[in-house]
Enzyme design. Sequence first.
Site, short mmCIF file in Angstrom:
data_model
loop_
_atom_site.label_atom_id
_atom_site.label_comp_id
_atom_site.label_asym_id
_atom_site.label_seq_id
_atom_site.Cartn_x
_atom_site.Cartn_y
_atom_site.Cartn_z
N ASP A 184 6.16 -14.89 -0.07
CA ASP A 184 6.96 -15.20 1.12
C ASP A 184 7.33 -16.69 1.13
O ASP A 184 8.07 -17.15 1.99
CB ASP A 184 6.27 -14.76 2.41
N SER A 185 6.83 -17.43 0.12
CA SER A 185 7.29 -18.83 -0.08
C SER A 185 8.80 -18.84 -0.29
O SER A 185 9.42 -19.90 -0.21
CB SER A 185 6.58 -19.46 -1.28
N ASP B 198 4.77 -9.76 -1.39
CA ASP B 198 3.99 -10.44 -0.35
C ASP B 198 4.32 -9.84 1.01
O ASP B 198 5.49 -9.60 1.32
CB ASP B 198 4.39 -11.92 -0.35
N LYS C 261 0.36 -8.27 -1.45
CA LYS C 261 -0.59 -9.35 -1.14
C LYS C 261 -0.53 -9.62 0.35
O LYS C 261 0.56 -9.57 0.93
CB LYS C 261 -0.26 -10.62 -1.92
N GLU D 115 -2.51 -12.21 3.58
CA GLU D 115 -3.38 -13.35 3.86
C GLU D 115 -4.48 -12.98 4.84
O GLU D 115 -4.24 -12.22 5.78
CB GLU D 115 -2.55 -14.51 4.45
N GLU E 40 -6.29 -20.47 -2.32
CA GLU E 40 -5.29 -21.56 -2.21
C GLU E 40 -5.92 -22.80 -1.56
O GLU E 40 -6.52 -22.71 -0.48
CB GLU E 40 -4.08 -21.09 -1.38
O1 KIV Z 1 4.08 -17.01 -1.03
C1 KIV Z 1 3.58 -17.48 -2.05
O2 KIV Z 1 4.25 -17.96 -2.97
C2 KIV Z 1 2.12 -17.48 -2.15
C3 KIV Z 1 1.49 -18.31 -3.24
C4 KIV Z 1 1.29 -19.68 -2.75
C5 KIV Z 1 0.23 -17.71 -3.73
O3 KIV Z 1 1.47 -16.88 -1.37
#
Ligand code: KIV
Length: 282
Positions: A44-45, A83, A113, A115, A182
């Site tokens: 989600d970056s 994500d 993924k 968090e 992280e």
């Molecule tokens: O969103 C992302 O790119 C991430 C990485 C920092 C692991 O969660």
Amino acid sequence: MRITIRDLKQMKRRGEKIPMITAYDYTSAKLLEQAGIPLMLVGDSLGQVVLGYDSTVPVTMDEMVHHVKTVVRGTEKAHIIGDMPFLSYHAEIPEAIRNAGRLLKDGGAQSVKLEGGQYMAETVSRIVKSGIPVMGHIGLTPQSVNQLGGYRVQGKSLSAAMDLMEDARVLEEAGAYAIVLECVPAQLAKLISERVKVPTIGIGAGVGCDGQVQIFHDFLGLFDDFVPKHARRYAELGEAIKNAATVYISDVQTEAFPTDKESFTMSESVLHELEGRAFKPA
Ligand code: KIV
């Protein structure tokens, strides 16, 4: 056949380090696969480096599914992780399962993924029981930036470190197949990596993790708004793009571009006929 979560666990058992990079579109995913990257995260970056938001908080499920699809189309072997964006898994577990499912069913990802540590254990367990592999993510969790009060290293005090250890243990118990660490002190990340059987993937967590992840735009020098300490630049593509654009501007202005090589032609006789005629009447 794509790389599976079983392959990743075997890599840890063999002591083989796991390289992971974020990917957000067809072309870059294809290039990363040609280089042999086994694990790609559609993070989600993308909110910051692709969509221009000031954090990952505004990213939506639709945006994630859209980008996951493009990365999947660009790859055949890599394991693609989608994500889960902010608030797509926090309110209710059935909604979390449906959203995780969308990343696989609509997006084509192989796993998701999310968090969070202990407080996400039940959600992770239920998603995994639905047949969706989950990668955990603890330490600095950017979706909680407003709660954490900024992007800072986590787990430095004894109690914070013990809490992170417990997060990792509980996520493994809940069925997570791997865990992103992280911005965690390197010594703590090494200890966690030794104590859990599933692979740990570090970002700003030292060399003791089982794998490493870097953000595509950081590792290629494409993004200058914010350069984290843990990013290493393997290329300066931002400079290369700016230089190429400067030369292009000058070539267009001086008519050095295009040349005959980049143009198409018609026969001289047709041209001659054409020049003798007026515009077609309307
Ligand atoms: O969103 C992302 O790119 C991430 C990485 C920092 C692991 O969660």
